[in-house]
Design an enzyme around this catalytic site. Sequence first.
Site, PDB file in Angstrom:
ATOM      1  N   HIS A 189     -29.205 -45.510   0.701  1.00  0.00           N
ATOM      2  CA  HIS A 189     -29.177 -44.846   2.001  1.00  0.00           C
ATOM      3  C   HIS A 189     -30.408 -45.161   2.841  1.00  0.00           C
ATOM      4  O   HIS A 189     -30.327 -45.238   4.070  1.00  0.00           O
ATOM      5  CB  HIS A 189     -29.045 -43.333   1.810  1.00  0.00           C
ATOM      6  CG  HIS A 189     -27.657 -42.904   1.463  1.00  0.00           C
ATOM      7  ND1 HIS A 189     -27.368 -41.740   0.795  1.00  0.00           N
ATOM      8  CD2 HIS A 189     -26.461 -43.498   1.697  1.00  0.00           C
ATOM      9  CE1 HIS A 189     -26.066 -41.637   0.636  1.00  0.00           C
ATOM     10  NE2 HIS A 189     -25.498 -42.685   1.171  1.00  0.00           N
ATOM     11  N   GLU A 431     -10.048 -60.479  -9.151  1.00  0.00           N
ATOM     12  CA  GLU A 431     -11.398 -60.326  -9.701  1.00  0.00           C
ATOM     13  C   GLU A 431     -11.468 -60.719 -11.170  1.00  0.00           C
ATOM     14  O   GLU A 431     -12.521 -60.621 -11.796  1.00  0.00           O
ATOM     15  CB  GLU A 431     -11.875 -58.880  -9.516  1.00  0.00           C
ATOM     16  CG  GLU A 431     -10.904 -57.833  -9.998  1.00  0.00           C
ATOM     17  CD  GLU A 431     -11.292 -56.424  -9.582  1.00  0.00           C
ATOM     18  OE1 GLU A 431     -12.481 -56.182  -9.323  1.00  0.00           O
ATOM     19  OE2 GLU A 431     -10.394 -55.561  -9.519  1.00  0.00           O
ATOM     20  N   ASP A 455     -17.056 -58.889  -9.612  1.00  0.00           N
ATOM     21  CA  ASP A 455     -16.524 -59.008 -10.970  1.00  0.00           C
ATOM     22  C   ASP A 455     -16.049 -60.421 -11.273  1.00  0.00           C
ATOM     23  O   ASP A 455     -16.200 -60.904 -12.400  1.00  0.00           O
ATOM     24  CB  ASP A 455     -15.369 -58.018 -11.180  1.00  0.00           C
ATOM     25  CG  ASP A 455     -15.865 -56.632 -11.574  1.00  0.00           C
ATOM     26  OD1 ASP A 455     -17.034 -56.517 -11.990  1.00  0.00           O
ATOM     27  OD2 ASP A 455     -15.094 -55.663 -11.461  1.00  0.00           O
ATOM     28  N   CYS A 502     -13.612 -58.861  -0.382  1.00  0.00           N
ATOM     29  CA  CYS A 502     -14.308 -57.591  -0.206  1.00  0.00           C
ATOM     30  C   CYS A 502     -15.529 -57.457  -1.105  1.00  0.00           C
ATOM     31  O   CYS A 502     -16.140 -56.395  -1.174  1.00  0.00           O
ATOM     32  CB  CYS A 502     -13.352 -56.420  -0.440  1.00  0.00           C
ATOM     33  SG  CYS A 502     -12.583 -56.408  -2.073  1.00  0.00           S
TER      34      CYS A 502
END
Length: 577
Positions: A189, A431, A455, A502
Amino acid sequence: MNTGIGASSGIGIGKALLVYEPEIVINNDKIYGQEAQAELLKIQDAISKSINQLKEIKKKSELNNNQEAADIIETHISLLNDPVLFESIESNVIEKNMNGPLAVNEAINQQVLIFDAIDDPYIKERAKDIQDIGNRIIHNLLNINPQEIFQLEEAVILVGKDITPAQMALIDKTYVQGIVAEIGGETCHTAILARNMEIPAVLGVKGICDLIQKDVLIAIDGTKGTVEYDLSEETLMEYKEKIQQDEQAKKELSIYKNCVTRTKDGRHVELGGNIGLPQDVNSVFEYGAEGIGLFRTEFLFMDTPHLPSEEVQFDAYRSVVEKMGSKPVIIRTLDIGGDKNIPYLDLPKEENPFLGYRAIRICFDRIDIFKSQLRAILRASAYGNARIMYPMIASVEEVIQANAILSEVKSDLLENDIPFNSKIEVGVMIEIPSAAITADLIIKEVDFFSIGTNDLTQYTLAADRMNDKVRYIYNSFHPSLLRLIKNVIDTSHSHGKFTGMCGEFAGNPLAAIMLLGMGLDEFSMSPSSIPKIRQIINSVSYSDAQKICDEVMELSSPNEIEAHLKERLSEILNSII
């Protein structure tokens, strides 16, 4: 010079302002009888005080137009309002005779352990959120006042072990020229807020708090991840020149926040954002995303002591789909197991969880969970452009099995006159190498592919990306990975379908032109990365990108490939990435 992770680009110069967390000393004193009830009242008061403090911080963030910070603070408020947290604290007081601070600390640590064990950096960040609210409760219990770092009158660089979201939400951008912290990375964050506030940040600089004294003049480079102090006049002038260059680059980049992603010769590609919570949609809009390429649904299952109901899931999915309007929202079905353990599911301990019982494999075993989620997604599809994506697919048989279950759910909704998009698009994450190799079989059963490079890289190279001993092997520029990626894209196109990406690789500026040249249709990434990737794609023709891709495919090592791409990108943008 010290180095860390360049988490927010730009140059910052200022005096060091050392930020510290007040020391917490918790004793092991036991409490009994009526003392326990009195202690619980103190804890409730401390939680209420913490909530009120955060509400004030949120209000100030909104007044400063810092919606990203306000959203994160709202998440902290939600965690404080979670009855499960208080139940855990209460149990420690009543059943284990713990005093208030000790009971809070124990309850917080139990939750932190769950999230901290997770490999996904996005989800791992929740551990830090929980630790932050725990510290705040304990500070209020012990009447410890936080450090005041907000009444500033000169340019400073904040230096600390960690800079919390609450601290980030209150800083004055006029004076805070940079952030340096010993912990944190690109997805934390602190990094997200620093990028949103356009404040340079270098995180993960080990031992920096012991090296830098208060008021020492320091300079940081948030792009390269460097921190320098004891600056000579010559070095100081070099940094000041870089600041001027950066300001010009920012102006050039700002125009790419809200424009169409199109190459110089007219090829359109879609840039999407990755999210994990409904409130993350705000940053998707902030950076001009053209859709959501990955909605991780794990948080809905991890932020609760029991399975989320169909209604809870439906409300979350619908809120995102409605806000996005006609823009696509790819919702990934539950991806737990491996490093993402959920206590109430009582998943078995495994020697190698990444190759074991996880994601779609759990869904096939717990069809009740799978059907409930599919129903919620289908119902939400009536409110916008939702898409379904199955994770961890290894074979075409698994896709056929998942689609059969989806058909059952659709039939049930039809029988009960519950509206949904009957033509909802369904895809899979590629993946696992077996899926990439048999893409020609799988594509016949789906509408799209989305490549999960995180992955796919570690499975292809047999290298755990979190293992320091073998991290040097983990590299998505490896020729084997590039061949798998290109095969997946080519296969989808040969069947008139599309491929997105992604994984973190999609937001890597160095990879952008090569992936474009491969024919990648959709890039989904952390929203703050979108303007830079859009600038790169809009600055090159598709035909030139294809030529660069062909050049890369002739090279034999990741180092050669990265060096070549850096050179070609520098030629195109006239700046070295």
